[in-house]
Design an enzyme around this catalytic site. Structure first.
Site, PDB file in Angstrom:
ATOM      1  N   LYS A 170       1.032  -1.307  -0.075  1.00 29.64           N
ATOM      2  CA  LYS A 170      -0.196  -0.052   0.099  1.00 29.64           C
ATOM      3  C   LYS A 170       1.024   1.166  -0.229  1.00 29.64           C
ATOM      4  CE  LYS A 170      -1.822   3.073   1.992  1.00 29.64           C
ATOM      5  NZ  LYS A 170      -1.469   4.473   1.422  1.00 29.64           N
ATOM      6  N   GLU A 245       9.903   2.029  10.564  1.00 25.66           N
ATOM      7  CA  GLU A 245      11.051   2.819  10.141  1.00 25.66           C
ATOM      8  C   GLU A 245      10.047   4.234  10.242  1.00 25.66           C
ATOM      9  OE1 GLU A 245      13.272   5.290   9.205  1.00 25.66           O
ATOM     10  OE2 GLU A 245      13.075   4.718   7.085  1.00 25.66           O
ATOM     11  N   CYS A 279      14.203  10.858   6.215  1.00 26.92           N
ATOM     12  CA  CYS A 279      13.989  10.493   7.561  1.00 26.92           C
ATOM     13  C   CYS A 279      15.348  10.682   8.408  1.00 26.92           C
ATOM     14  CB  CYS A 279      13.187   9.366   7.901  1.00 26.92           C
ATOM     15  SG  CYS A 279      13.894   8.152   6.873  1.00 26.92           S
ATOM     16  N   GLU A 371      10.667  16.483  14.385  1.00 27.97           N
ATOM     17  CA  GLU A 371      10.859  16.268  12.906  1.00 27.97           C
ATOM     18  C   GLU A 371      10.313  17.182  12.078  1.00 27.97           C
ATOM     19  OE1 GLU A 371       9.817  12.492  10.754  1.00 27.97           O
ATOM     20  OE2 GLU A 371      11.791  12.475  10.303  1.00 27.97           O
TER      21      GLU A 371
END
Ligand code: NAD
Length: 464
Positions: A170, A245, A279, A371
């Site tokens: 997906k 992750e 990331c 982040e």
């Protein structure tokens, strides 16, 4: 752009169960470039059934044959690399040279690495009077983000197929066209029907249905920490394997003995690539108080070289643009000083943010903790090495980082004390065979190389 109006399930493109679609935009000009079907739980169920049906055959296929399939897949990706790079550039907004070299070239190399690993890995070992077999975990539900559309897919699908697992993917709703191209490449190779399946759709609908499906044995997710926590909880409740992750707030630690200009320039480049939507980006730059002002000057000069629209692409969508601008405004409110860039729109059209450098950032500020996922660097001052380590380790994340010192041993000693999964020493190059993954809330599990392969294996021992 050429888009399929169906799902790739059981070796063919099938009509979606529902009629809803998702519009795909080019973030450079905000124009719609295609539509893909918005999958439902029904589509996910059909895909998982196809993957389950294909599992016994694929799991029993000799590793050498799986390796040949992956090598053929790598070759198909190579044959279509220009089309893939153009598609990534169109749906993500990445400048074409970056889309070609990094967004397309790197995952092709990784697909090749798993063709080699499938052929060379020992799926069987002797331990005393036992033979230990490494067997595939089963059906994998892979949920991927938009920031490296092909890379994130290959990082999961290639090791899963190498291990003998079957997959339902997906992909992110912003970048489904790359996923459809990947499915076409799988189809061209002629892998057995159901070994790889694709369901496009929204996260809370198709993604959630996949994570919750009882026919899925392992969920591998890359994306935000918020969704990762939810997926981890769902998988935990079902005693299902899970790989996460998640985000990062990685520190680029410049020790006093380092080549300052090099460390700052490489550090700024590390964040500006992919417009900060990485990331593992080194979004915190830690500099000793004695060299702080010099580092700030070097960083603002470095940022000026990243021309918006040319070297730095837009952010992926309007939501990310609002989020990144919000963080820049918050940084100012909290007392940090902008020395390059800022929240103002640099161009009239497109989801662009100027490369932004903040000085006078203190460790507790939101721009030092959270982040941002945009081209924003926070420069933080430290007094001594222990202070630097406290700051480096002082977030909930631990994905990557860099350490710079005059002496390599000094940098290594510091890196060993960092709570993070990967550290580049004096600008060490990215290694596609090295395990990639997080300490703390940056995730669970590892991708790439042998460590990425073993995520998809479970052990069985027979005693003699
Ligand atoms: P997201 O976590 O919402 O999306 C990632 C993937 O998860 C997509 O495929 C999405 O459809 C799916 N998803 C969303 N909700 C789901 C649910 N309830 N169940 C199952 N699947 C679901 O991330 P986003 O909103 O696209 O980005 C938000 C932030 O996440 C970014 O600003 C960034 O901080 C972070 N992010 C991190 C990475 C990374 O590589 N670690 C990648 C993209 C985004």
């Amino acid at each position: 752009m050429n888009a399929h109006d169906g799902m790739y399930i059981g070796g063919e493109w099938r009509a979606a169960a529902g009629g809803d679609t998702i519009a795909v935009l080019n973030p450079v000009d905000e124009q719609v470039i295609g539509h893909v079907p918005a999958g439902t739980a029904e589509d996910v169920d059909a895909a998982v059934r196809a993957a389950r049906a294909a599992l016994p055959g694929w799991a029993a296929t000799p590793p050498a044959e799986r390796a040949a399939g992956l090598a053929a897949l790598r070759d198909r990706l190579v044959a279509r690399k220009d089309e893939i790079a153009e598609t990534i550039s169109a749906e993500l907004g990445a400048p074409l040279p970056f889309a070609q070299a990094v967004q397309t070239g790197l995952p092709i190399a990784i697909a090749g690495s798993y063709a080699e690993l499938a052929a060379s890995y020992s799926f069987e070992e002797k331990v005393g009077n036992s033979t230990v077999y490494q067997e595939p975990v089963g059906v994998v539900g892979a949920i991927t983000p938009w920031n490296y559309p092909l890379h994130q897919i290959v990082n999961k699908v290639a090791p899963a197929l190498a291990a003998g697992c079957t997959v339902v993917l997906k992909p992110a709703e912003d970048t489904p066209l790359t996923a459809q191209l990947f499915a076409e490449a799988v189809h061209e190779v002629g892998l057995p029907a159901g070994v790889f399946n694709l369901v496009t759709g929204l996260g809370p609908v198709a993604g959630q249905a996949l994570a919750e499906h009882e026919g899925v044995d392992l969920v591998s997710f890359t994306g935000s920490t918020a969704v990762g926590k939810q997926i981890g909880a769902t998988a935990g409740a079902a005693v299902k394997r899970v790989a996460l992750e998640l985000g990062g707030k990685s520190a680029n630690v410049i020790l006093p003995t380092a080549d300052l200009a090099k460390a700052v320039n490489v550090g700024v480049a590390n964040v500006m690539g992919n417009s900060g939507q990485t990331c593992s980006a080194w979004t915190r730059m830690l500099v000793h108080t004695d060299r702080y002002d010099e580092a700030v000057e070097l960083a603002s000069a470095a940022a000026a070289k990243y021309t918006v629209g040319d070297r730095v692409g837009p952010l992926v969508n309007a939501k990310q643009l609002a989020r990144v601008r919000g963080y820049i405004e918050k940084g100012v409110e909290e007392g940090a000083r902008i020395v390059a860039g800022g929240a103002e729109a640099p161009l009239e059209q497109g989801y662009y943010v100027s490369p932004t450098i903040f000085a006078d950032v203190t460790p507790e500020m939101a721009i030092a903790q959270e982040e941002i996922f945009g081209p924003v660097v926070s420069i933080i001052r430290y007094e001594d090495e222990d202070d630097a380590l406290r700051i480096a380790n002082g977030t909930v994340y631990g994905l990557a980082g860099g350490v710079w010192a005059g002496d390599e041993a000094e940098a290594v000693a510091f890196a060993r004390r960092m709570d993070t999964g990967q550290v580049d020493i004096n600008g060490g190059r990215f290694n596609p065979l090295a395990p990639f993954g997080g300490y703390k809330q940056s995730g669970v599990g590892r991708e790439l190389g042998v460590h990425g392969l073993t995520e998809y294996l479970q052990t069985k021992s027979l005693q003699f």
